[in-house]
Design a protein around this motif. Structure first.
Motif, PDB file in Angstrom:
ATOM      1  N   TYR A  90       0.859  -1.186   0.000  1.00  0.00           N
ATOM      2  CA  TYR A  90       0.000   0.000   0.000  1.00  0.00           C
ATOM      3  C   TYR A  90       0.892   1.232   0.000  1.00  0.00           C
ATOM      4  O   TYR A  90       1.874   1.296   0.753  1.00  0.00           O
TER       5      TYR A  90
ATOM      6  N   TRP B 100       1.569   4.075   1.394  1.00  0.00           N
ATOM      7  CA  TRP B 100       1.352   4.986   2.515  1.00  0.00           C
ATOM      8  C   TRP B 100       2.059   6.327   2.325  1.00  0.00           C
ATOM      9  O   TRP B 100       1.534   7.376   2.720  1.00  0.00           O
TER      10      TRP B 100
ATOM     11  N   THR C  47       2.478   8.242  -0.084  1.00  0.00           N
ATOM     12  CA  THR C  47       1.866   9.235  -0.981  1.00  0.00           C
ATOM     13  C   THR C  47       0.416   9.542  -0.626  1.00  0.00           C
ATOM     14  O   THR C  47      -0.233  10.311  -1.329  1.00  0.00           O
ATOM     15  N   GLN C  48      -0.094   8.981   0.458  1.00  0.00           N
ATOM     16  CA  GLN C  48      -1.507   9.160   0.794  1.00  0.00           C
ATOM     17  C   GLN C  48      -1.759  10.491   1.490  1.00  0.00           C
ATOM     18  O   GLN C  48      -0.985  10.908   2.368  1.00  0.00           O
ATOM     19  N   THR C  49      -2.846  11.146   1.096  1.00  0.00           N
ATOM     20  CA  THR C  49      -3.253  12.395   1.739  1.00  0.00           C
ATOM     21  C   THR C  49      -4.516  12.232   2.565  1.00  0.00           C
ATOM     22  O   THR C  49      -4.913  13.163   3.265  1.00  0.00           O
TER      23      THR C  49
ATOM     24  N   VAL D 242      -6.718   8.631   4.355  1.00  0.00           N
ATOM     25  CA  VAL D 242      -7.159   7.239   4.382  1.00  0.00           C
ATOM     26  C   VAL D 242      -8.214   7.131   5.474  1.00  0.00           C
ATOM     27  O   VAL D 242      -7.906   7.165   6.663  1.00  0.00           O
TER      28      VAL D 242
ATOM     29  N   ASP E 112     -11.514   2.260   4.002  1.00  0.00           N
ATOM     30  CA  ASP E 112     -10.846   1.378   3.056  1.00  0.00           C
ATOM     31  C   ASP E 112     -10.977  -0.093   3.412  1.00  0.00           C
ATOM     32  O   ASP E 112     -10.712  -0.948   2.574  1.00  0.00           O
TER      33      ASP E 112
ATOM     34  N   GLN F 213      -8.674  -2.584  -0.213  1.00  0.00           N
ATOM     35  CA  GLN F 213      -8.243  -2.086  -1.521  1.00  0.00           C
ATOM     36  C   GLN F 213      -9.181  -2.538  -2.644  1.00  0.00           C
ATOM     37  O   GLN F 213      -8.743  -2.914  -3.733  1.00  0.00           O
TER      38      GLN F 213
END
Length: 646
Positions: A574, A576, A578-580, A582, A585, A600
């Motif tokens: 996953y 993580w 680059t995530q803005t 979460v 999910d 996912q």
């Protein structure tokens, strides 16, 4: 927004169920398509006026969104045109040559935020592509002769589309670190004003080429958004949406480069649409009012019949102000006579994405709709479906002591459902909470966990005793974390968190699971079961009393007595880093000796002994729950399925 909340609450009292749909109940084994739940509605966030035409985009669950063209004089529908690979739009504007530009949103990989042009002369929609490949939302567009500008998220970027060449230039992020350009306005000299969010509420002032000239700080201390910006004469108008729930508007003198006035509680969008000389017509305290820009004073006009949804004054046809709402309605106000008129929606209802699901007290499956809201039910025994419109966007649902409860956005409002209408029990709007995703029945208590408003941090754990009205709210029970999952056993409430709150970056290095003793009002233990995982999601107990959790990339099991993580297993990777954000999910349930989960977008049967995961369908999935009949029920966008366990 206060106007939207007021309208939705009022609409909750006028619910009329749609007659039941007849269908055969599911039988057999394995995965089956049950046809969509009857969740439909009209969401028209982006709207613009040009002459005697109103252009608005109606959102659609799995797309395409639809550009609706209506007669501004009588609200009659002229035409509707699909926008391929768009799910909806906040961004609609009309260029000087009468071309209509639409910026769309779609977070599905490969779809992203796209730009469209509609030309009335040939009644044609042209897709202009994805301006910036990293951006899923185009929140705002503004046009000049020869150029169209757009503002995006999740990276708060500005782009410029050259009409003559068709080339797009990425102009970067005017305020680094801000995720959103929420609105744009362009002055007569071509200066660009970009309203930022969701933290600093700054307005970036840029040249026509996109070079940053200066930053205008808000006229007060708060967090949130520069939600609407407009230039009217010598004044820049900025309506803010703050994390505390207020919507003040600043009047900035562009000649003197200073704030002149702050107007409290402005509820309408598109401020410049109501401009007339030195006055602006807007909504304040759910009533149309006229604002004198020189004095900063408003005068109420007595008109309140806007219908449901956020109100948007668009512009004038003679002495008649034309406006719309976010739920597809159109309204007129005659400034000479003081009379108003509300028109019913004439645009076509679209399917609504299923936002939440649960099992009701009678064993029916309930689904809540995204944005437009609505509530639908499905009876597994008979196949019957029902629909109640105008229920707000339910982020979470649960059955507690024989009643269905809804956790509704915005303001983290908790409702009890009596079978025909909801009853408001509690709101956490004043505590900066917005999204009650997690809900659980906890003995005498209804428990819920929340994500805070945009621009703020620190979710809340809430307890409500519906019989006595007693409440207990514990914000920041895990500092800076928000709560996504809840499970209850023997007086202890277990919670799973996310490090993402109302801001677009993680606030810790790992999400947590905690045990809260209701009787003593204390946290027994806190643990981070999966190193580096920034959000945990759903949790559940198995028949041996072990606590299981499923994250986007890992499965784990915890001893609930001690908080010790017994085993973990990575099931996939996953991104993580680059995530803005979460939030929603994962889902996990226990049934018939196995765990059943979704992560996912895939649904799995999980073997507890080996922690192996077997995919049960090739369909991508949004939600998974266990039905009262022991089978699994799943959704994605508007689609509704079952997996029969045999």
């Amino acid at each position: 927004m206060r106007a939207r909340i007021t309208a939705v609450v009022a609409a909750l009292l006028l619910l009329i169920p749609v007659p039941a749909e007849a269908a055969a109940p599911p039988t057999g084994c394995g995965f089956q398509n049950l046809d969509p739940l009857p969740l439909t509605g009209v969401t028209t966030a982006g709207t613009a006026l040009d002459g005697d035409r109103v252009y608005s985009v109606t959102s659609s669950a799995s797309g395409p969104a639809v550009l609706g063209i209506r007669n501004a004089r009588d609200a009659s529908l002229i035409a509707e045109r699909p926008l391929p690979l768009a799910l909806g739009s906040w961004a609609v504007t009309v260029a000087p040559d009468h071309s209509v530009y639409v910026g769309s949103y779609n977070s599905t990989p490969g779809a992203m935020g796209r730009l469209f042009r509609y030309t009335p002369a040939d009644d044609k929609v042209t897709e202009l592509g994805i301006p910036i490949p990293t951006e899923t939302y185009i929140w705002t567009v503004a046009a000049t002769t020869g150029a169209v500008y757009g503002g995006t998220s999740p990276n708060g970027k500005l782009f410029r589309y050259d009409v003559a060449t068709g080339q797009v230039k990425d102009l970067g992020s005017p305020v680094p670190g801000e995720q959103f350009i929420r609105d744009l306005a362009i002055g007569r000299d071509g200066t660009i004003y970009a309203g930022m969010g969701s933290t600093s509420m700054k307005v970036a002032v840029l040249s026509p080429g996109g070079e940053l000239q200066r930053i205008i700080e808000p006229p007060f201390q708060a967090t949130g958004w520069s939600y609407d910006v407009d230039v009217v004469g010598r004044y820049l108008l900025v309506r803010y949406s703050t994390s505390s729930g207020t919507n003040p508007m600043g009047i900035y003198d562009l000649s003197a480069n200073k704030w002149k006035h702050v107007v409290e509680d402005v509820d309408s969008l598109t401020l410049g649409g109501g401009a007339l000389g030195g006055k602006v017509y807007l909504v304040q305290h759910s009533e149309l009012a006229v604002l004198d820009l020189r004095s900063g004073k408003t005068k109420a006009l007595g008109y309140t019949d806007f219908g449901d949804g956020a109100v948007r004054p668009l512009g004038w046809i003679g002495h008649t102000l034309v406006g719309t709402t976010g739920f597809g309605l159109m309204w007129h106000y005659d400034r000479k006579t003081g009379a108003g008129k509300l028109f019913e929606s004439t645009v076509t209802n679209q399917r609504v994405t299923i936002r939440s699901m649960t099992v009701g007290p009678e064993g029916h499956i309930y689904g809540g709709g995204f944005f437009t809201g609505g509530l639908a039910s499905f009876d597994p025994a008979t196949g019957e479906k029902r629909f109640w419109p105008n229920v707000g966007q339910s982020e979470g649902m649960v059955t507690h002591k024989g009643r269905l409860y809804l956790g509704v956005y915005p303001g983290a409002r908790i409702y009890a459902w009596n079978g025909t209408s909801p009853e408001l029990l509690l709101s956490l709007d004043d505590q900066e909470q917005d999204r009650p995703f997690a809900m659980a029945s906890a003995g005498d208590w209804l428990a819920f966990g929340t994500v805070p408003k945009s621009g703020t941090v620190g979710g809340a754990l809430g307890l409500l005793n519906p019989d006595t009205g007693e409440t207990r709210i514990r914000r920041n029970i895990i500092p800076n974390h928000s709560i996504l999952g809840l499970a209850y056993r023997d007086g202890i409430l277990y919670g799973a968190t996310t490090t993402f709150g109302g801001v677009g970056y993680p606030l810790d290095t790992a999400a947590k699971v905690f045990a809260y003793d209701i009787a003593t009002d204390t946290v027994k233990w806190v643990t981070a079961p999966v190193e580096g995982d920034l959000a945990l999601g759903s949790i559940t107990f198995d028949d041996e009393g072990m606590l299981w959790g499923l994250t986007p990339d890992a499965l784990y099991v915890i001893d609930p007595a001690t908080g010790r993580t017994l085993r973990t297993a990575k099931h996939q990777t996953y991104p993580w880093a680059t995530q803005t954000q979460v939030w929603l999910d994962t889902y996990i349930e226990f049934r018939n000796g196995h765990l059943w989960g979704k992560a996912q977008g895939r649904a799995y049967r999980i073997d507890r002994a080996t922690m192996g995961m077997t995919q049960i369908t090739s369909q991508r999935i949004g939600i998974l729950i266990k039905g009262s009949d022991g089978h699994m029920y799943l959704s994605r966008f508007e689609n509704f399925y079952t997996y029969r366990i045999c």
